[in-house]
Write a protein that holds these residues in place. Structure first.
Motif, PDB file in Angstrom:
ATOM      1  N   ASN A 130      -3.176   5.093   7.903  1.00  0.00           N
ATOM      2  CA  ASN A 130      -3.637   5.900   6.766  1.00  0.00           C
ATOM      3  C   ASN A 130      -2.965   7.273   6.717  1.00  0.00           C
ATOM      4  OD1 ASN A 130      -5.716   4.021   5.652  1.00  0.00           O
ATOM      5  ND2 ASN A 130      -6.591   4.303   7.691  1.00  0.00           N
ATOM      6  N   ASN A 131      -1.632   7.246   6.965  1.00  0.00           N
ATOM      7  CA  ASN A 131      -0.773   8.436   6.904  1.00  0.00           C
ATOM      8  C   ASN A 131      -1.056   9.458   7.996  1.00  0.00           C
ATOM      9  OD1 ASN A 131       0.745   7.472   4.813  1.00  0.00           O
ATOM     10  ND2 ASN A 131       0.012   8.935   3.278  1.00  0.00           N
ATOM     11  N   LYS A 184       0.840  -1.193   0.000  1.00  0.00           N
ATOM     12  CA  LYS A 184       0.000   0.000   0.000  1.00  0.00           C
ATOM     13  C   LYS A 184       0.881   1.251   0.000  1.00  0.00           C
ATOM     14  CE  LYS A 184      -3.902  -2.294   0.398  1.00  0.00           C
ATOM     15  NZ  LYS A 184      -4.873  -2.367  -0.706  1.00  0.00           N
ATOM     16  N   TYR A 212      -8.720  14.256   9.693  1.00  0.00           N
ATOM     17  CA  TYR A 212      -7.290  14.010   9.513  1.00  0.00           C
ATOM     18  C   TYR A 212      -6.441  15.123  10.135  1.00  0.00           C
ATOM     19  CZ  TYR A 212      -2.853  13.141   7.107  1.00  0.00           C
ATOM     20  OH  TYR A 212      -1.534  12.910   6.813  1.00  0.00           O
ATOM     21  N   ASP A 271      -8.054   8.347  -0.910  1.00  0.00           N
ATOM     22  CA  ASP A 271      -9.252   7.637  -0.441  1.00  0.00           C
ATOM     23  C   ASP A 271     -10.019   8.478   0.570  1.00  0.00           C
ATOM     24  OD1 ASP A 271      -9.148   4.781  -1.589  1.00  0.00           O
ATOM     25  OD2 ASP A 271      -7.110   5.106  -0.888  1.00  0.00           O
ATOM     26  N   SER A 272      -9.293   9.159   1.451  1.00  0.00           N
ATOM     27  CA  SER A 272      -9.949   9.996   2.456  1.00  0.00           C
ATOM     28  C   SER A 272     -10.711  11.141   1.804  1.00  0.00           C
ATOM     29  CB  SER A 272      -8.903  10.548   3.431  1.00  0.00           C
ATOM     30  OG  SER A 272      -8.244   9.502   4.111  1.00  0.00           O
ATOM     31  N   THR A 278      -8.057  -0.308   8.220  1.00  0.00           N
ATOM     32  CA  THR A 278      -7.814  -0.142   6.794  1.00  0.00           C
ATOM     33  C   THR A 278      -8.731   0.912   6.183  1.00  0.00           C
ATOM     34  OG1 THR A 278      -9.429  -1.836   6.183  1.00  0.00           O
ATOM     35  CG2 THR A 278      -7.176  -2.573   6.655  1.00  0.00           C
ATOM     36  N   ASN A 279      -8.535   1.153   4.886  1.00  0.00           N
ATOM     37  CA  ASN A 279      -9.363   2.121   4.170  1.00  0.00           C
ATOM     38  C   ASN A 279     -10.816   1.684   4.054  1.00  0.00           C
ATOM     39  OD1 ASN A 279      -7.956   4.448   3.588  1.00  0.00           O
ATOM     40  ND2 ASN A 279      -6.972   3.599   1.771  1.00  0.00           N
ATOM     41  N   TYR A 300     -10.704   6.003  11.960  1.00  0.00           N
ATOM     42  CA  TYR A 300     -10.021   6.366  10.718  1.00  0.00           C
ATOM     43  C   TYR A 300      -8.500   6.190  10.808  1.00  0.00           C
ATOM     44  CZ  TYR A 300     -14.290   8.926   9.250  1.00  0.00           C
ATOM     45  OH  TYR A 300     -15.562   9.292   8.887  1.00  0.00           O
ATOM     46  N   TRP A 301      -7.921   6.625  11.937  1.00  0.00           N
ATOM     47  CA  TRP A 301      -6.458   6.750  12.026  1.00  0.00           C
ATOM     48  C   TRP A 301      -5.861   5.862  13.106  1.00  0.00           C
ATOM     49  CZ3 TRP A 301      -7.161   9.171   7.818  1.00  0.00           C
ATOM     50  CH2 TRP A 301      -8.093  10.200   7.702  1.00  0.00           C
ATOM     51  N   TYR A 339       0.433   3.936   1.667  1.00  0.00           N
ATOM     52  CA  TYR A 339       0.142   4.717   2.863  1.00  0.00           C
ATOM     53  C   TYR A 339       0.418   3.850   4.090  1.00  0.00           C
ATOM     54  CZ  TYR A 339      -4.193   2.179   1.874  1.00  0.00           C
ATOM     55  OH  TYR A 339      -5.100   1.205   1.564  1.00  0.00           O
ATOM     56  N   THR A 360      -4.592  10.981   2.231  1.00  0.00           N
ATOM     57  CA  THR A 360      -4.711  10.026   1.126  1.00  0.00           C
ATOM     58  C   THR A 360      -5.882  10.396   0.222  1.00  0.00           C
ATOM     59  OG1 THR A 360      -6.192   8.530   2.324  1.00  0.00           O
ATOM     60  CG2 THR A 360      -3.813   8.195   2.614  1.00  0.00           C
TER      61      THR A 360
END
Length: 763
Positions: free
Chosen positions: A214-215, A208, A620, A229-230, A546-547, A541-542, A210, A227
């Motif tokens: 999720n970064n 992946k 985020y 996706d976000s 996963t996404n 989310y963080w 990220y 990302t």
């Protein structure tokens, strides 16, 4: 007039729709929870240097997590954005320190000179080297070994000293006890835990582009940016919200019977209202519960004021050093626990108060059993609060997790106290069911009583996930279950239970028909659970999921706004049915005022402020900033707090005769306006503007900086914190204290009346 049931039956599809929503919602939620176990960031058995030396082990990481919890650091700062907002985000701070150390190492290695001497072109090359190095995942899934580069090794060794210094000075760590952690082994393990949380934040998932989080956190110096996706799922969530609003507004326009409708429009009404009967002994016995509610509320506001002072001036309290006795992590722990205790106690007492009204009679020995439950409640509250103080002071030894402070935000009370709390809730459920036994014999009340019981079952049932983890469980797994409690238990089933109680209050007062009460309960259950169950995932989310979680949670979380928006429609119905000159409306007008306040804060605090921070594209940058407690205060106090107080005021009015009520009412009136004005000013003058400024700083300088003392101690942020003193004083002096006085006056009035009834010859 005898009860009738003509035209009062609802279509069975209301109940079927609720069941369907719950099956689908829990199906998705359970899948995401199970998936978290599969995809959680790995904890390596060993972390090695490139030449094969052991830097630290998986056991060190787990031990460091226990150090983090034992000393209540989640109520000072946060990991991956979740925790307190006074101290830093430890994962973000470690990660940025790592980026600085890695850049210095890369500069020396590539150009043989310090970072400050590089040209702009050379600096860009070094930044690219750092990103490439930190984004590479060097974890071997077959051997469970993680290899650190020389730069990461050096940073780890450097940061042991950094975090040692952090715990020395209360002014730098937002009011922790000086030298809170000084043992070298504990500092080593704690730094290992921070290093792992940092590695999880930056290293890419296998295959992946990220990281495991999720970064998150946002830090361009290590390549952590939002990302795609976000961004995509944030946009889709807005579209889903608009679609959901359109469908529900269409339904309200198509079927005008939805919402609150007063009895004058109903096909049938029961006369007289059920709530005209005299208060029973058990109902009078619940008043002492409300005394505890008021005192816990007062205590919670007191420690909340101390937290605000720590944010404005962490070094001292007007010249006094309170960090030894009442450090900031302890008072925030108490602030959260006291809020849960007083709100839950009010719901418990309110339910027990309503039960005899529905039954029309008193269950045998109910008053005695209420005293047993009251003693258990006091034991859990006092025992857990004392245990939390002992645990954070490191006075409980190896029993800190069981008797002291577990350390997980909102679930700090020791595991023994958690077990006792569940036992107490089950005993309360038993008392409630036996008190409602008589009501189930009335055909016209059976369905609403069954809903009352089913909603009550959710209170002890959905607290059980708090026991599904311990102090060494993978942090991602813990945060998954933790929000089953914080979101699903508190915001989901407590809210549903409160809706049932409000509908019952209107029903027993004769304001709405049984059919309207049932329809409102079913409709709210459908709307709240449709978005709220899967919407729990917006907290994940963080946190290492996963996404897929981002996709589903963003969409369903947006739907949570739909029922909150509909409160603007309900508000007009509500005003219409309560603005008449009926005797019952006049008698209970302050109950209705508190319920109106619930509607206002539900829309503003939970709806507007909640949606503001729930989309991934905002969350985020925002999670863990002041916009989170801005939403939390407006929703927790504005919705659940005002609901609790409405139940309290209803009970006070029911047990008091008119003359005694006049003495109490003046304090209720002042308290109502003091609480609402104080809360509104708290949001407008401090929490919201401070949160916006902090969000801007995060976007401009990175998440680590917006959460750092360097930003929080700037003049503008200190001024915003000091400004909060005005609304805090209004809230406490004109809001809480009058409410406490009103409850205490009621308690003594009831005692005096009971004494007169026991000795009529003395009257």
């Amino acid at each position: 007039m005898a009860e009738q049931d003509v035209n009062q039956k609802l279509s069975p599809w209301w109940r079927r729709a609720v069941i369907l929503v719950m099956l689908v919602g829990f199906g998705i939620l359970i899948y995401l929870t199970v998936n978290a176990y599969v995809t959680a960031p790995p904890i390596p058995e060993q972390v090695l240097t490139e030449d094969g030396q052991v830097l630290f082990s998986g056991e060190d990481i787990s031990s460091g997590q226990e150090v983090f919890l034992k000393y209540g650091l989640m109520n000072n700062g946060s990991i991956w954005g979740h925790g307190a907002y006074m101290g830093p985000d430890f994962s973000a701070a470690y990660l940025h320190n790592l980026s600085v150390d890695a850049a210095e190492h890369a500069a020396q290695g590539r150009y043989q000179k310090g970072l400050e001497l590089l040209t702009d072109l050379e600096r860009k090359q070094v930044e690219a080297d750092v990103i490439l190095m930190l984004k590479q995942n060097r974890y071997n899934e077959s051997t469970h070994v993680l290899v650190f580069t020389p730069a990461e090794v050096r940073s780890f060794e450097n940061q042991i000293a950094v975090w040692t210094d952090f715990f020395k000075n209360p002014e730098e760590n937002a009011g922790l006890t000086a030298n809170l952690i000084s043992d070298p082994d504990e500092l080593h393990d704690l730094t290992a835990f921070f290093a792992w949380a940092s590695w999880v934040s930056v290293a890419n998932r296998p295959d992946k582009p990220y990281s495991y989080t999720n970064n998150f956190p946002y830090d361009p110096s290590v390549g952590n940016t939002l990302t795609m996706d976000s961004i995509l799922w944030s946009a889709i969530s807005v579209a889903v919200l608009l679609l959901g609003l359109a469908l529900v507004l269409f339904a309200f326009g198509r079927w005008d019977f939805l919402g609150w409708k007063n009895v004058k429009e109903a096909a049938l009404i029961e006369y007289p209202p059920l709530a005209v009967q005299p208060a029973t002994e058990s109902q009078k016995g619940t008043i002492k519960y409300f005394v505890i509610v008021a005192l816990l509320f007062l205590a919670q506001v007191g420690v909340g004021g101390l937290i605000a002072h720590y944010r404005a001036d962490p070094g001292s309290f007007y010249g006094l050093d309170l960090t030894k006795l009442l450090p900031s992590n302890l008072v925030r722990t108490w602030h959260l626990q006291l809020a849960i205790f007083w709100i839950a106690t009010s719901y418990i007492a309110g339910a027990l108060f309503l039960a005899p009204i529905m039954s029309g009679k008193e269950a045998k020995k109910q008053s005695l059993l209420l005293n047993v439950l009251f003693g258990a409640l006091v034991l859990v509250v006092v025992g857990s609060l004392v245990g939390e103080w002992l645990g954070i002071q490191n006075l409980t030894g190896k029993l800190w997790f069981w008797l002291g402070n577990q350390g997980w935000e909102y679930l700090e009370l020791g595991r023994v106290w958690q077990y006792l709390l569940v036992v107490g809730l089950l005993f309360w459920l038993f008392l409630l069911v036996r008190a409602l036994r008589g009501a189930r014999q009335h055909p016209g009340r059976k369905e609403i009583v069954e809903l009352f019981i089913f909603a009550a079952i959710g209170i002890p049932l959905f607290y059980v996930p708090a026991m599904f983890f311990d102090s060494t469980t993978n942090y991602t797994i813990v945060d998954t279950w933790r929000f089953w409690i914080i979101h699903l238990w508190v915001e989901g089933f407590f809210e549903l239970f409160a809706t049932v109680m409000v509908a019952i209050i209107f029903f027993v007062l004769g304001i709405v028909s049984k059919k309207t009460a049932l329809r409102v309960i079913y409709l709210d259950a459908i709307l709240y659970l449709a978005g709220g169950l899967v919407g729990t995932g917006h907290h994940w989310y963080w946190t290492g999921q996963t996404n897929l979680t981002i996709a589903l949670a963003a969409v369903f979380s947006a739907l949570e706004v739909v029922p909150l928006t509909l409160l603007t429609l309900d508000a007009w119905d509500f005003i219409k049915i309560t603005r008449g000159d009926w005797e019952v409306v006049t008698k209970h007008k302050w109950t209705f005022y508190f319920l109106m306040a619930v509607g206002f804060w539900n829309f503003l605090g939970a709806g507007v402020f909640g949606f503001l921070i729930n989309m991934p594209v905002i969350s985020y940058f925002e999670v863990g900033t002041m916009l989170t407690p801005n939403h939390g205060h407006a929703a927790m106090m504005g919705v659940f707090g005002m609901l609790s107080l409405s139940l309290m005021v209803f009970a006070l009015r029911q047990v008091l005769k008119d003359d005694a009520w006049k003495k109490v009412e003046r304090f209720i009136k002042v308290g109502f306006w003091g609480l609402n004005i104080g809360l509104l000013l708290m949001v407008v003058l401090s929490l919201f503007p401070g949160g916006v400024l902090q969000l801007i700083d995060v976007i401009n300088n990175g998440y680590w900086h917006g959460r750092s003392s360097a930003f929080m101690t700037t003049q503008v942020m200190r001024t915003i914190e000091w400004t909060r003193m005005v609304p805090d004083l209004i809230f406490a002096v004109l809001g809480v204290i009058p409410i406490v006085i009103a409850v205490v006056l009621t308690y003594f009035a009831v005692k005096a009346e009971k004494k007169r009834d026991a000795n009529p010859a003395a009257n």
